[in-house]
Design a protein around this motif. Structure first.
Motif, short mmCIF file in Angstrom:
data_model
loop_
_atom_site.label_atom_id
_atom_site.label_comp_id
_atom_site.label_asym_id
_atom_site.label_seq_id
_atom_site.Cartn_x
_atom_site.Cartn_y
_atom_site.Cartn_z
N ARG A 100 40.38 28.00 47.14
CA ARG A 100 39.12 27.99 46.39
C ARG A 100 38.50 29.21 46.87
O ARG A 100 37.45 29.50 46.16
CB ARG A 100 38.37 26.66 47.05
N ARG A 101 38.69 30.21 48.08
CA ARG A 101 37.89 31.01 48.24
C ARG A 101 38.78 32.36 48.10
O ARG A 101 38.41 33.43 47.33
CB ARG A 101 37.30 31.05 49.53
N ALA A 102 39.73 32.40 48.99
CA ALA A 102 40.41 33.67 49.07
C ALA A 102 41.40 34.19 47.79
O ALA A 102 41.36 35.33 47.51
CB ALA A 102 41.63 33.50 50.44
N THR A 103 42.09 32.99 47.37
CA THR A 103 42.82 33.35 46.13
C THR A 103 41.83 33.92 45.10
O THR A 103 42.36 35.10 44.52
CB THR A 103 43.76 32.26 45.84
N PRO A 104 40.97 33.46 44.36
CA PRO A 104 40.23 33.89 43.40
C PRO A 104 39.73 35.34 43.83
O PRO A 104 39.45 36.42 43.13
CB PRO A 104 39.00 33.10 43.03
N THR A 105 39.18 35.38 45.13
CA THR A 105 38.48 36.80 45.50
C THR A 105 39.59 37.95 45.66
O THR A 105 39.23 38.81 45.22
CB THR A 105 37.94 36.62 47.12
N ALA A 106 40.71 37.69 46.33
CA ALA A 106 41.72 38.68 46.11
C ALA A 106 42.09 39.03 44.61
O ALA A 106 42.23 40.29 44.33
CB ALA A 106 43.06 38.29 46.97
N TYR A 107 42.34 38.05 43.66
CA TYR A 107 42.96 38.44 42.46
C TYR A 107 41.76 39.28 41.83
O TYR A 107 42.13 40.22 41.00
CB TYR A 107 42.93 36.92 41.65
N ASP A 108 40.56 38.93 41.91
CA ASP A 108 39.40 39.61 41.47
C ASP A 108 39.37 41.14 42.16
O ASP A 108 39.24 42.07 41.06
CB ASP A 108 37.98 38.90 41.52
N LEU A 109 39.67 41.33 43.07
CA LEU A 109 39.59 42.64 43.79
C LEU A 109 40.90 43.38 43.08
O LEU A 109 40.66 44.77 43.04
CB LEU A 109 39.73 42.56 45.20
N VAL B 11 41.72 36.63 52.75
CA VAL B 11 41.55 37.60 51.31
C VAL B 11 42.39 38.60 51.27
O VAL B 11 43.31 38.87 50.44
CB VAL B 11 40.34 37.93 50.96
N ALA C 187 45.49 39.11 48.82
CA ALA C 187 45.60 40.78 48.08
C ALA C 187 46.91 41.29 48.12
O ALA C 187 47.27 41.99 46.95
CB ALA C 187 44.23 41.26 48.46
#
Length: 149
Positions: free
Chosen positions: A76-85, A107, A111
């Motif tokens: 929910r948090r780390a995966t979308p953030t890492a992908y976006d970065l 994250v 990442a």
């Protein structure tokens, strides 16, 4: 600790757990498929994620069948953030060399996995972290070096 010591006033009764709530579906609202009962999911909540039962909108719930609870919560948090970065903010391209700093955290560890070949193909990913992270998915730093792939 700060919450327990009273530094952050919260309404009572209070159930800890800010956002990620992995677990099994024990009920569904009207109009939803009852086949969801028993499915492993992770949900993004507005608070109280450590409760025995959490109510979450279906739109903020992801299938987590087969994942351990820690990995499910990271979805929910780390995966979308890492992908976006990696793919939106830094736009890593084939042939790029880059450093993922703090690769032992949520994250950072995701990442580093997104950034390493074959995605994007031909890029070189390096990760930095402290000598001991306690994170099983991040390889130990070789003696005498500050970074590892």
């Amino acid at each position: 600790m700060l919450l327990r010591r009273g530094h952050f006033p919260v309404p009572r009764p209070f159930v800890a757990g800010l956002e990620e709530a992995p677990g099994s579906v024990v009920g569904v609202g009207p109009g939803f498929d009852e086949a969801l009962y028993g499915r492993e999911v992770t949900a993004l909540t507005g608070g109280g994620a450590f409760a025995e039962v959490v109510i979450a909108p279906a739109a903020r719930t992801l299938d987590a069948e087969g994942l351990d609870p820690c990995a499910a919560a990271a979805l929910r948090r780390a995966t979308p953030t890492a992908y976006d970065l990696i793919h939106t903010v830094t736009r890593v391209r084939p042939g790029d060399r880059f450093l993922v700093y703090a690769a032992a955290g949520g994250v950072g560890s995701v990442a580093a996995q997104f950034a390493a070949p074959p995605e994007p193909a031909g890029s070189s990913a390096w990760s930095a972290r402290s000598a001991w992270s306690g994170t099983p998915n991040v390889p130990p730093t070789p003696p005498g070096s500050a970074a590892t792939r």
